[in-house]
Design an enzyme around this catalytic site. Structure first.
Site, PDB file in Angstrom:
ATOM      1  N   HIS A  69       5.922 -26.873   2.911  1.00 17.77           N
ATOM      2  CA  HIS A  69       5.032 -27.949   2.464  1.00 17.77           C
ATOM      3  C   HIS A  69       3.932 -27.406   1.567  1.00 17.77           C
ATOM      4  CE1 HIS A  69       7.016 -30.729   5.178  1.00 17.77           C
ATOM      5  NE2 HIS A  69       7.015 -29.741   6.057  1.00 17.77           N
ATOM      6  N   LYS A  77     -13.215   2.414  -3.039  1.00 21.78           N
ATOM      7  CA  LYS A  77     -14.285   2.794  -2.104  1.00 21.78           C
ATOM      8  C   LYS A  77     -15.417   3.496  -2.851  1.00 21.78           C
ATOM      9  CE  LYS A  77     -11.252   3.486   1.876  1.00 21.78           C
ATOM     10  NZ  LYS A  77     -10.698   4.460   2.802  1.00 21.78           N
ATOM     11  N   GLU A 126       0.842  -1.203   0.000  1.00 20.70           N
ATOM     12  CA  GLU A 126       0.000   0.000   0.000  1.00 20.70           C
ATOM     13  C   GLU A 126       0.883   1.262   0.000  1.00 20.70           C
ATOM     14  OE1 GLU A 126      -2.850   1.137   3.278  1.00 20.70           O
ATOM     15  OE2 GLU A 126      -4.351   0.652   1.776  1.00 20.70           O
TER      16      GLU A 126
HETATM   17  O1  F6P Z   1      -8.772   1.414   2.333  1.00 24.51           O
HETATM   18  C1  F6P Z   1      -7.430   1.532   2.708  1.00 24.51           C
HETATM   19  C2  F6P Z   1      -7.320   2.186   4.003  1.00 24.51           C
HETATM   20  O2  F6P Z   1      -7.511   3.534   3.830  1.00 24.51           O
HETATM   21  C3  F6P Z   1      -6.005   1.891   4.712  1.00 24.51           C
HETATM   22  O3  F6P Z   1      -5.000   2.728   4.322  1.00 24.51           O
HETATM   23  C4  F6P Z   1      -6.410   2.005   6.131  1.00 24.51           C
HETATM   24  O4  F6P Z   1      -5.481   1.430   6.989  1.00 24.51           O
HETATM   25  C5  F6P Z   1      -7.738   1.300   6.110  1.00 24.51           C
HETATM   26  O5  F6P Z   1      -8.325   1.690   4.889  1.00 24.51           O
HETATM   27  C6  F6P Z   1      -8.651   1.608   7.240  1.00 24.51           C
HETATM   28  O6  F6P Z   1      -8.960   2.969   7.296  1.00 24.51           O
HETATM   29  P1  F6P Z   1      -9.605   3.602   8.578  1.00 24.51           P
HETATM   30  O7  F6P Z   1      -8.655   3.368   9.714  1.00 24.51           O
HETATM   31  O8  F6P Z   1      -9.783   5.037   8.264  1.00 24.51           O
HETATM   32  O9  F6P Z   1     -10.892   2.902   8.817  1.00 24.51           O
END
Ligand code: F6P
Length: 555
Positions: free
Chosen positions: A392, A517, A361
């Site tokens: 394994h 998202k 990431e």
């Molecule tokens: O979707 C990726 C992300 O933004 C990560 O970088 C982050 O750790 C995770 O989602 C969770 O985000 P949040 O802590 O804001 O819920």
């Protein structure tokens, strides 16, 4: 040097030198390097409880010097100063990345925008300590007055993987006062984990920690919603539930408040802590609940020890710098696009998945800090598993497949000292640990040498031959403890930063994930009420139709 900085990395003379060097070395087999008796001395570094051995990498001292020259040409020492000093290193979001500030001792000072951040960091630690003490002393009680027996961390990504990994790794460090407390983790949006778990818990003795830096992540909020509905079945008074059964950890107090988390149950951290770098903040609350505050502080101290190494040691003796330079050498100059992390200790089972977020990431990027497309490879695909189990499973590909893969072997030297079982059982466990170490050393040797490590000859059929030539690093810890785990995590955090500086990318944003998202939001509407389906491609429309029809026939 300044002019060099504006030049694309791949045009720097130091970069071009390394390309030539990689061409020369690319023709060699690792076994051609293995007989140099000096390698082990020249390509290993011992720092505190950590021993780093890069002598099974496909490079020589000259290549390492050239990598260090590149690091100097891109002003890595200044970049390290900027990171630790709190400059704006996350250029697309305009903020510092100050995970190292979270492990500063109480008497340190770090001025950001005219304010010392250390006191607020320690206030937040005090808040964590307060919660831990209340839960451990059985003073944190549920709605019926009974003490909490189960804590459920609801989070995802950085708000899950770090605490989850650390809780599994440090299971042997639970203090007596926490021995009855169970810590659980729920992350996935589909509800499998939460629905399985809720069936085993009692509402009156369960405490949920809703962990989310943004407090907008639908995965986390939907799991938290399900947990709330489950609680409401036992007691109708929502404010009673919120006061006794929900803690929020976030940078967003208003959003926590809007969800209903009372101010007293909020643990705050700061925008300048990246999600995947946040286990040292309130996001680490489940770790502190599991191993106690003293052990959590030992983790912070281990990470701080590595921060000091990183900011003070010359590049050639600097553990995270060496790890990062090797990573760049393999991925970019030797074009090895897969990297496997192989702990020879079951306690580190989830370290590879934690690292896959941390590295991929952070450095899974293809645009430089000026916004230009890169013309070189960056982060390799990273995966891994507990080494002996992986032997394994997927080691076949490492030994006889067609993909070049670099590996990190990680193991503690000592284990099972003073276990509580009988003397005989303890001895047997120590033998098991020795077996694991023997396998670890055997595998890195075979991956380096291939057939040359066996008694095969020209009559050996091809299917029994091992090509070797897979480079690896061995990282040994004196033992696994809160201190060394903290150091290990910090080592990889800084490795990631080193690689990003050489590649000239921003490791602290994740715009690629943001897109997913948004698309999921649109798709949720399309599935629920058909909204916007016409705008989708034929493949997606077909699948949406299929699911919607099936849903209609069920309801
Ligand atoms: O979707 C990726 C992300 O933004 C990560 O970088 C982050 O750790 C995770 O989602 C969770 O985000 P949040 O802590 O804001 O819920």
């Amino acid at each position: 040097m300044k002019n060099n900085q504006k030049m694309p990395r791949s045009e720097l003379p130091e970069w071009l030198n390394l390309q030539c060097k990689a061409k020369d070395m690319g023709h060699l087999h690792l076994r051609d390097l293995a007989n140099d008796q000096e390698r082990h001395r020249a390509l290993t570094v011992k720092v505190g409880p950590f021993f780093l051995d890069i002598s099974k990498q496909k490079l020589d001292v000259d290549a390492l010097k050239k990598l260090i020259s590149l690091a100097e040409a891109v002003e890595l020492p200044n970049a390290i100063k900027s990171l630790i000093g709190g400059d704006i290193v996350n250029n697309t979001e305009g903020r510092p990345a100050l995970h190292s500030a979270l492990r500063l001792p109480v008497d340190a000072k770090l001025i950001i925008n005219g304010e010392d951040v250390v006191p607020e960091v320690h206030q937040s630690l005090a808040r964590i300590r307060q919660i831990v003490e209340r839960v451990h002393s059985r003073q944190w009680r549920g709605f019926s007055g009974r003490a909490i027996t189960d804590v459920v961390n609801i989070g995802v990504g950085g708000s899950d993987l770090g605490p989850f990994m650390a809780c599994q790794a440090l299971n042997e460090f639970v203090p007596t006062e926490a021995s009855q407390l169970k810590i659980h983790f729920v992350s996935s949006i589909d509800g499998t984990q939460v629905s399985d778990l809720l069936g085993t818990l009692k509402p009156e003795t369960t405490l949920f920690i809703v962990s989310s830096k943004s407090f907008t992540t639908i995965d986390t909020l939907s799991n938290a919603h399900t947990a709330m509905q489950w609680m409401l079945k036992s007691v109708g008074d929502k404010s009673l539930i919120l006061a006794h059964h929900f803690i929020g950890v976030s940078t967003q107090p208003q959003k926590m408040a809007a969800w209903g988390i009372p101010e007293n149950n909020q643990v705050l951290f700061w925008e300048w802590v990246g999600g995947r770098f946040s286990l040292w903040s309130g996001i680490g609350l489940p770790i502190a609940l599991k191993i106690g505050m003293a052990n959590f502080e030992a983790m912070l101290a281990g990470a701080h020890f590595i921060d000091n190494e990183f900011s003070q040691k010359p590049l050639a003796e600097n553990l995270p710098v060496l790890l990062g330079l090797i990573g760049v050498w393999n991925a970019t100059f030797l074009d090895i696009r897969a990297h496997s992390v192989l702990p020879y200790d079951g306690r580190l089972k989830f370290f590879p998945s934690y690292l896959s977020q941390l590295e991929m990431e952070s450095n899974g990027k293809s645009v430089d800090k000026q916004g230009n497309r890169l013309n070189y490879s960056t982060c390799p695909v990273l995966w891994g598993e507990v080494g002996p189990n992986a032997q394994h499973a997927f080691y076949q590909l490492l030994h006889q497949g067609t993909q070049p893969v670099s590996c990190d072997f990680i193991a503690p030297i000592k284990r099972y000292t003073g276990t509580i079982y009988s003397k005989e059982a303890e001895k047997s466990l120590q033998v098991q640990h020795q077996l694991a170490l023997a396998n670890c050393l055997a595998q890195s040797r075979v991956l380096m040498l291939g057939d040359a490590s066996t008694d095969s000859d020209e009559n050996t059929p091809n299917f029994k031959r091992y090509q070797g030539n897979q480079p690896s690093t061995t990282l040994l810890l004196d033992e696994l403890s809160p201190f060394t785990l903290g150091g290990l995590v910090a080592l990889y955090e800084h490795k990631v930063f080193v690689m990003s500086v050489i590649w000239d990318i921003n490791p602290f944003d994740q715009w690629g994930v943001e897109l997913g998202k948004k698309i999921a939001d649109k798709m949720t509407n399309a599935l629920a009420n058909g909204e916007g389906i016409a705008g989708f491609d034929a493949s997606t429309c077909g699948l949406l139709d299929l699911v919607r029809q099936a849903e209609r026939s069920v309801s």
